[in-house]
Design a protein around this motif. Sequence first.
Motif, mmCIF file in Angstrom:
data_model
loop_
_atom_site.group_PDB
_atom_site.id
_atom_site.type_symbol
_atom_site.label_atom_id
_atom_site.label_comp_id
_atom_site.label_asym_id
_atom_site.label_seq_id
_atom_site.Cartn_x
_atom_site.Cartn_y
_atom_site.Cartn_z
ATOM 1 N N GLU A 348 0.828 -1.204 0.000
ATOM 2 C CA GLU A 348 0.000 0.000 0.000
ATOM 3 C C GLU A 348 0.863 1.255 0.000
ATOM 4 O O GLU A 348 0.560 2.244 -0.690
ATOM 5 C CB GLU A 348 -0.920 0.001 1.223
ATOM 6 C CG GLU A 348 -2.013 -1.063 1.169
ATOM 7 C CD GLU A 348 -2.805 -1.156 2.468
ATOM 8 O OE1 GLU A 348 -2.364 -0.552 3.471
ATOM 9 O OE2 GLU A 348 -3.848 -1.829 2.478
ATOM 10 N N LEU A 349 1.946 1.244 0.746
ATOM 11 C CA LEU A 349 2.854 2.389 0.775
ATOM 12 C C LEU A 349 3.522 2.590 -0.580
ATOM 13 O O LEU A 349 3.683 3.718 -1.050
ATOM 14 C CB LEU A 349 3.905 2.191 1.869
ATOM 15 C CG LEU A 349 3.428 2.449 3.299
ATOM 16 C CD1 LEU A 349 4.419 1.871 4.303
ATOM 17 C CD2 LEU A 349 3.240 3.944 3.543
ATOM 18 N N ALA A 350 3.917 1.486 -1.208
ATOM 19 C CA ALA A 350 4.540 1.599 -2.526
ATOM 20 C C ALA A 350 3.582 2.247 -3.524
ATOM 21 O O ALA A 350 3.982 3.096 -4.335
ATOM 22 C CB ALA A 350 4.973 0.219 -3.025
ATOM 23 N N ARG A 351 2.311 1.865 -3.454
ATOM 24 C CA ARG A 351 1.323 2.483 -4.343
ATOM 25 C C ARG A 351 1.117 3.954 -3.993
ATOM 26 O O ARG A 351 0.949 4.799 -4.875
ATOM 27 C CB ARG A 351 -0.008 1.719 -4.265
ATOM 28 C CG ARG A 351 0.014 0.385 -5.000
ATOM 29 C CD ARG A 351 -1.386 -0.184 -5.141
ATOM 30 N NE ARG A 351 -1.930 -0.633 -3.868
ATOM 31 C CZ ARG A 351 -1.731 -1.851 -3.368
ATOM 32 N NH1 ARG A 351 -1.007 -2.738 -4.023
ATOM 33 N NH2 ARG A 351 -2.265 -2.202 -2.206
ATOM 34 N N ALA A 352 1.134 4.251 -2.700
ATOM 35 C CA ALA A 352 0.920 5.637 -2.278
ATOM 36 C C ALA A 352 2.064 6.548 -2.709
ATOM 37 O O ALA A 352 1.850 7.732 -2.986
ATOM 38 C CB ALA A 352 0.752 5.696 -0.758
ATOM 39 N N PHE A 353 3.272 6.029 -2.791
ATOM 40 C CA PHE A 353 4.381 6.856 -3.254
ATOM 41 C C PHE A 353 4.248 7.191 -4.742
ATOM 42 O O PHE A 353 4.770 8.200 -5.210
ATOM 43 C CB PHE A 353 5.719 6.151 -2.992
ATOM 44 C CG PHE A 353 6.119 6.122 -1.541
ATOM 45 C CD1 PHE A 353 5.801 7.163 -0.694
ATOM 46 C CD2 PHE A 353 6.820 5.039 -1.019
ATOM 47 C CE1 PHE A 353 6.160 7.145 0.651
ATOM 48 C CE2 PHE A 353 7.192 5.011 0.320
ATOM 49 C CZ PHE A 353 6.860 6.064 1.157
ATOM 50 N N VAL A 354 3.567 6.330 -5.487
ATOM 51 C CA VAL A 354 3.322 6.588 -6.905
ATOM 52 C C VAL A 354 2.130 7.521 -7.088
ATOM 53 O O VAL A 354 2.151 8.448 -7.911
ATOM 54 C CB VAL A 354 3.088 5.271 -7.660
ATOM 55 C CG1 VAL A 354 2.671 5.539 -9.114
ATOM 56 C CG2 VAL A 354 4.340 4.413 -7.639
ATOM 57 N N ASP A 355 1.084 7.285 -6.322
ATOM 58 C CA ASP A 355 -0.149 8.068 -6.420
ATOM 59 C C ASP A 355 -0.506 8.575 -5.029
ATOM 60 O O ASP A 355 -1.354 8.005 -4.346
ATOM 61 C CB ASP A 355 -1.277 7.198 -6.981
ATOM 62 C CG ASP A 355 -2.553 7.978 -7.229
ATOM 63 O OD1 ASP A 355 -2.491 9.219 -7.250
ATOM 64 O OD2 ASP A 355 -3.615 7.331 -7.398
ATOM 65 N N PRO A 356 0.151 9.662 -4.579
ATOM 66 C CA PRO A 356 0.003 10.117 -3.201
ATOM 67 C C PRO A 356 -1.428 10.535 -2.876
ATOM 68 O O PRO A 356 -2.075 11.221 -3.665
ATOM 69 C CB PRO A 356 0.941 11.322 -3.120
ATOM 70 C CG PRO A 356 1.859 11.181 -4.274
ATOM 71 C CD PRO A 356 1.070 10.501 -5.345
ATOM 72 N N PRO A 357 -1.928 10.142 -1.729
ATOM 73 C CA PRO A 357 -3.263 10.580 -1.288
ATOM 74 C C PRO A 357 -3.271 12.096 -1.057
ATOM 75 O O PRO A 357 -2.220 12.702 -0.806
ATOM 76 C CB PRO A 357 -3.477 9.826 0.028
ATOM 77 C CG PRO A 357 -2.522 8.675 -0.023
ATOM 78 C CD PRO A 357 -1.346 9.167 -0.784
ATOM 79 N N GLU A 358 -4.428 12.684 -1.146
ATOM 80 C CA GLU A 358 -4.550 14.105 -0.853
ATOM 81 C C GLU A 358 -4.114 14.376 0.594
ATOM 82 O O GLU A 358 -4.394 13.595 1.480
ATOM 83 C CB GLU A 358 -5.992 14.568 -1.054
ATOM 84 C CG GLU A 358 -6.444 14.575 -2.499
ATOM 85 C CD GLU A 358 -7.837 15.145 -2.657
ATOM 86 O OE1 GLU A 358 -8.312 15.812 -1.696
ATOM 87 O OE2 GLU A 358 -8.460 14.933 -3.705
ATOM 88 N N GLY A 359 -3.414 15.472 0.757
ATOM 89 C CA GLY A 359 -2.979 15.847 2.107
ATOM 90 C C GLY A 359 -1.570 15.411 2.446
ATOM 91 O O GLY A 359 -1.068 15.751 3.519
ATOM 92 N N TRP A 360 -0.918 14.666 1.537
ATOM 93 C CA TRP A 360 0.446 14.238 1.805
ATOM 94 C C TRP A 360 1.467 15.308 1.435
ATOM 95 O O TRP A 360 2.657 15.125 1.632
ATOM 96 C CB TRP A 360 0.750 12.942 1.050
ATOM 97 C CG TRP A 360 0.275 11.723 1.793
ATOM 98 C CD1 TRP A 360 -0.790 11.642 2.641
ATOM 99 C CD2 TRP A 360 0.850 10.417 1.770
ATOM 100 N NE1 TRP A 360 -0.928 10.381 3.116
ATOM 101 C CE2 TRP A 360 0.070 9.585 2.604
ATOM 102 C CE3 TRP A 360 1.935 9.854 1.113
ATOM 103 C CZ2 TRP A 360 0.353 8.246 2.818
ATOM 104 C CZ3 TRP A 360 2.225 8.518 1.302
ATOM 105 C CH2 TRP A 360 1.444 7.711 2.151
ATOM 106 N N GLY A 361 1.018 16.398 0.864
ATOM 107 C CA GLY A 361 1.936 17.517 0.625
ATOM 108 C C GLY A 361 2.802 17.394 -0.582
ATOM 109 O O GLY A 361 3.854 18.027 -0.666
ATOM 110 N N TYR A 362 2.409 16.626 -1.583
ATOM 111 C CA TYR A 362 3.190 16.521 -2.816
ATOM 112 C C TYR A 362 2.955 17.774 -3.662
ATOM 113 O O TYR A 362 1.875 18.369 -3.611
ATOM 114 C CB TYR A 362 2.764 15.288 -3.614
ATOM 115 C CG TYR A 362 3.545 14.042 -3.256
ATOM 116 C CD1 TYR A 362 4.472 13.498 -4.131
ATOM 117 C CD2 TYR A 362 3.336 13.428 -2.034
ATOM 118 C CE1 TYR A 362 5.177 12.333 -3.811
ATOM 119 C CE2 TYR A 362 4.026 12.282 -1.688
ATOM 120 C CZ TYR A 362 4.947 11.735 -2.586
ATOM 121 O OH TYR A 362 5.633 10.594 -2.243
#
Length: 362
Positions: A348-362
């Motif tokens: 799940e973290l690996a996917r989140a680094f590719v498609d960051p959830p809103e609020g992660w500050g990307y």
Amino acid sequence: MSETSAPVDGESTGTPEPRPGDRATGLGSWPGTDPREAARTIVGEVPGLPYVPELPARGVGADMVGRTAALLVDLAVEVWPSGWRVARRPGGDHRRAEELLARDVDALDEALGEAGVRAPAVKCQVAGPWTLAASVELRSGHRVLTDRGALAEFAASAGEGLRTHVAELARRTGAPVVVQIDEPTLPAVLAGSLRTPSGYGTVGAVPGAEARTLLQATVETAREAGAERVVVHCCHPTPPLALIAATGPDAVAVDLTALGGPDAPKDVLDALGEIWEAGTELWLGIVPSTDPAARPELEALARPALDLADRLGFDRARLADRAVVTPTCGLAGASPGWARRATTTAAELARAFVDPPEGWGY
């Protein structure tokens, strides 16, 4: 359960393209004693890089050193009260280690077949030359690393066994093989803090140049054996990162939480930055390897990696293509439920680094 890789269609022979969740894996060990159950879980949760499970709870021969000793060619070991020791010929302990490793390879092969997936790559784990030589005794009772001739013989023997192991994994699974070289004892070898048989003294420190040369030879042997990628893993709080990087691996695996994350000492941060700048992957241990008191939030687990990228001055996008997410260490000390959850969370973290959830500050 995580999404699976493309099903084997009987016509395509190419390696499937990796997807976001594929940049996650485990570091080897697993709780329990059933390799088939472990392999099915691993294939289901990290189908992009499943690995040969290690189940040390099965006892003699299932531990990290015994598993690597099972690969030795023309050398044998046995168990004494003090641990593994060189034997004159293969006995029950050595044969048991070989049998357990064979069962684990069978388990991974069968799990891939049952799931109907073709993995982009599969991984195996072996003890590095210094950890192996520090953990096995000569018949005199002294560690193998105290005898340079025996040390060279062990490294060469393990290298020959690794060639066979990698070839078999590739043939059985039809996938490229990633070799993970575990060196948890390397810091103690360099520091000269390992005890002598009497318990009153310590083994002399091995010079850094000598340690680097032998580990580099093992990295090169793994490549010559056919490994697609070679990873050197040291989850010690003070791993010799510069030395490890100098051996030329494709990736360096660390426990980011043990290093201090973005608050790590400057020399550690500098070494991590140089590794990443050189194009070497960082395998970041950020998921707890034992049951946490409360289930952690995904963003909280991601924060050390996000902050590390910021502190080193890299775009956070580097986490998506030059990092692999892992638990902080092996999962042998976890409950079966948390071992599964930790593995799922890594994906799940690996996917989140590719498609960051809103609020992660990307």
